[in-house]
Design an enzyme around this catalytic site. Structure first.
Site, mmCIF file in Angstrom:
data_model
loop_
_atom_site.group_PDB
_atom_site.id
_atom_site.type_symbol
_atom_site.label_atom_id
_atom_site.label_comp_id
_atom_site.label_asym_id
_atom_site.label_seq_id
_atom_site.Cartn_x
_atom_site.Cartn_y
_atom_site.Cartn_z
ATOM 1 N NE ARG A 77 -4.735 -1.258 10.076
ATOM 2 C CZ ARG A 77 -3.707 -0.760 9.380
ATOM 3 N NH1 ARG A 77 -3.784 0.390 8.797
ATOM 4 N NH2 ARG A 77 -2.608 -1.456 9.297
ATOM 5 N NE ARG B 251 2.004 -4.464 11.184
ATOM 6 C CZ ARG B 251 3.161 -4.153 10.602
ATOM 7 N NH1 ARG B 251 4.306 -4.361 11.238
ATOM 8 N NH2 ARG B 251 3.179 -3.629 9.408
ATOM 9 C CE LYS C 44 -2.047 -1.034 3.909
ATOM 10 N NZ LYS C 44 -1.304 -2.252 4.270
ATOM 11 N NE ARG D 100 5.880 0.407 10.270
ATOM 12 C CZ ARG D 100 4.788 0.184 9.535
ATOM 13 N NH1 ARG D 100 4.711 0.702 8.310
ATOM 14 N NH2 ARG D 100 3.800 -0.525 10.005
ATOM 15 N NE ARG E 262 7.891 -1.856 6.334
ATOM 16 C CZ ARG E 262 6.593 -1.853 6.497
ATOM 17 N NH1 ARG E 262 5.791 -1.473 5.525
ATOM 18 N NH2 ARG E 262 6.066 -2.272 7.608
HETATM 19 P P1 AP5 Z 1 4.878 -1.587 1.911
HETATM 20 O O1 AP5 Z 1 4.514 -0.828 0.697
HETATM 21 O O2 AP5 Z 1 5.627 -0.844 2.976
HETATM 22 O O3 AP5 Z 1 3.592 -2.334 2.503
HETATM 23 P P2 AP5 Z 1 2.315 -1.763 3.241
HETATM 24 O O4 AP5 Z 1 1.121 -2.453 2.688
HETATM 25 O O5 AP5 Z 1 2.325 -0.255 3.219
HETATM 26 O O6 AP5 Z 1 2.623 -2.335 4.682
HETATM 27 P P3 AP5 Z 1 2.536 -1.688 6.109
HETATM 28 O O7 AP5 Z 1 3.293 -2.587 7.022
HETATM 29 O O8 AP5 Z 1 2.956 -0.241 6.107
HETATM 30 O O9 AP5 Z 1 1.018 -1.777 6.365
HETATM 31 P P4 AP5 Z 1 0.293 -1.807 7.689
HETATM 32 O O10 AP5 Z 1 -1.091 -1.658 7.209
HETATM 33 O O11 AP5 Z 1 0.585 -2.926 8.588
HETATM 34 O O12 AP5 Z 1 0.947 -0.556 8.470
HETATM 35 P P5 AP5 Z 1 0.418 0.887 8.865
HETATM 36 O O13 AP5 Z 1 1.580 1.771 8.929
HETATM 37 O O14 AP5 Z 1 -0.742 1.272 8.005
HETATM 38 O O15 AP5 Z 1 5.727 -2.866 1.462
HETATM 39 C C1 AP5 Z 1 6.382 -3.680 2.427
HETATM 40 C C2 AP5 Z 1 7.778 -4.079 1.898
HETATM 41 O O16 AP5 Z 1 7.603 -4.946 0.797
HETATM 42 C C3 AP5 Z 1 8.611 -2.894 1.395
HETATM 43 O O17 AP5 Z 1 9.940 -3.075 1.800
HETATM 44 C C4 AP5 Z 1 8.473 -2.952 -0.129
HETATM 45 O O18 AP5 Z 1 9.679 -2.531 -0.743
HETATM 46 C C5 AP5 Z 1 8.210 -4.432 -0.391
HETATM 47 N N1 AP5 Z 1 7.271 -4.627 -1.484
HETATM 48 C C6 AP5 Z 1 6.141 -3.925 -1.738
HETATM 49 N N2 AP5 Z 1 5.511 -4.420 -2.826
HETATM 50 C C7 AP5 Z 1 6.252 -5.476 -3.248
HETATM 51 C C8 AP5 Z 1 6.139 -6.413 -4.330
HETATM 52 N N3 AP5 Z 1 5.113 -6.342 -5.187
HETATM 53 N N4 AP5 Z 1 7.089 -7.367 -4.443
HETATM 54 C C9 AP5 Z 1 8.133 -7.442 -3.569
HETATM 55 N N5 AP5 Z 1 8.305 -6.567 -2.541
HETATM 56 C C10 AP5 Z 1 7.379 -5.613 -2.372
HETATM 57 O O19 AP5 Z 1 -0.177 0.625 10.301
HETATM 58 C C11 AP5 Z 1 0.668 0.331 11.408
HETATM 59 C C12 AP5 Z 1 -0.167 0.223 12.680
HETATM 60 O O20 AP5 Z 1 -0.840 1.459 12.944
HETATM 61 C C13 AP5 Z 1 -1.288 -0.824 12.663
HETATM 62 O O21 AP5 Z 1 -0.802 -2.110 13.003
HETATM 63 C C14 AP5 Z 1 -2.229 -0.256 13.734
HETATM 64 O O22 AP5 Z 1 -1.743 -0.494 15.020
HETATM 65 C C15 AP5 Z 1 -2.141 1.240 13.503
HETATM 66 N N6 AP5 Z 1 -3.152 1.741 12.533
HETATM 67 C C16 AP5 Z 1 -2.892 2.286 11.304
HETATM 68 N N7 AP5 Z 1 -4.026 2.643 10.697
HETATM 69 C C17 AP5 Z 1 -5.031 2.317 11.545
HETATM 70 C C18 AP5 Z 1 -6.440 2.424 11.463
HETATM 71 N N8 AP5 Z 1 -7.062 2.927 10.354
HETATM 72 N N9 AP5 Z 1 -7.185 1.976 12.501
HETATM 73 C C19 AP5 Z 1 -6.593 1.481 13.615
HETATM 74 N N10 AP5 Z 1 -5.260 1.340 13.765
HETATM 75 C C20 AP5 Z 1 -4.481 1.763 12.725
#
Ligand code: AP5
Length: 215
Positions: free
Chosen positions: A89, A173, A14, A162, A128
């Site tokens: 989410r 997660r 994402k 992170r 990452r």
């Molecule tokens: P990346 O693009 O970073 O993946 P992502 O989907 O953004 O993963 P996140 O870990 O950031 O998502 P998340 O939803 O857990 O975290 P968030 O910060 O939103 O890609 C990952 C890696 O893979 C990278 O190194 C990339 O290079 C590689 N990659 C990407 N695509 C690839 C491909 N096609 N092939 C190979 N490699 C690839 O949330 C964190 C925390 O915040 C949550 O756990 C929760 O506690 C809280 N939170 C956030 N939003 C909410 C909400 N709306 N409600 C409640 N709690 C929330």
């Protein structure tokens, strides 16, 4: 104006794809994870409570997230539209977003889900890292900088990971995603706006598929 949601489990790409689409569509990425990490970095009481939840892979309360997004979409930099990354989410968040958009006379143009295999996500997330100077994202195997140890974007040489990017928290997660976020696909599928993209192909190919949908 273009407004879209990128849905998908942790590690599905994402953040990576939002950054690419931002340029293509001249819109802004709104990542609730980044907003929460900024709150944690501020050292506030709310930040400390938030960090405790994030470090276990649990979600923060819906009301806090909904309030954050409601005020963020009013900012000037959202005038051309936004990509929601990490929000909604939960079904209550999706319902609140719907009401919010009606109140603000905005609409959603696309909801796109990146479909992936859970097992591959642990490797993606644990490999990452991010440039501390400009925030550009990299991966030990899948997205290396052109010159090892030097950020392609700003030339920075300091990188960070992170605190929630470890195998144990990633599994928590993923579980939270399947229990609380996956029902959102049905929610948007039922209103006929959901599209899916295979997130297991190479980064460039995923971008190509997304661009096909939004162009
Ligand atoms: P990346 O693009 O970073 O993946 P992502 O989907 O953004 O993963 P996140 O870990 O950031 O998502 P998340 O939803 O857990 O975290 P968030 O910060 O939103 O890609 C990952 C890696 O893979 C990278 O190194 C990339 O290079 C590689 N990659 C990407 N695509 C690839 C491909 N096609 N092939 C190979 N490699 C690839 O949330 C964190 C925390 O915040 C949550 O756990 C929760 O506690 C809280 N939170 C956030 N939003 C909410 C909400 N709306 N409600 C409640 N709690 C929330």
């Amino acid at each position: 104006m273009t407004n879209l949601i990128l849905l998908g489990p942790p590690g599905s790409g994402k953040g990576t794809q939002s950054k690419r689409l931002e340029q293509k569509l001249s819109v802004i990425q709104l990542s609730t994870g980044d907003m929460l990490r900024a709150e944690v970095a501020s050292g506030s009481e709310r930040g400390r409570e938030t960090k405790a939840l994030m470090d276990t892979g649990a979600f923060v309360p819906d009301e806090m997230i909904i309030g954050m997004i409601a005020s963020r979409v009013d900012k000037k930099d959202c005038a051309n539209g936004f990509i929601l990354d990490g929000f909604p989410r939960t079904v209550p968040q999706a319902e609140a977003l719907g009401e919010m958009l009606v109140e603000k006379s905005l609409k959603l143009d696309y909801v796109i889900e990146l479909t992936v295999d859970d097992e591959a996500m642990v490797e993606r997330i644990c490999g990452r890292y991010t440039c501390t100077q400009c925030g550009s994202g990299y991966h030990e195997s899948f997205q290396k900088p052109a010159k090892e140890g030097v950020c392609d974007t700003c030339g920075g040489t300091d990188f960070s990971r992170r605190t929630d990017d470890n195998a144990e928290t990633v599994r928590a997660r993923l579980l939270a995603y399947h229990e609380q976020t996956a029902p959102i696909s049905t929610f948007y599928g039922d209103i006929g706006i959901l599209k899916q993209v295979d997130g297991m192909t190479a980064i460039e190919e995923v971008t190509r598929q997304l661009e096909n949908i939004v162009s």
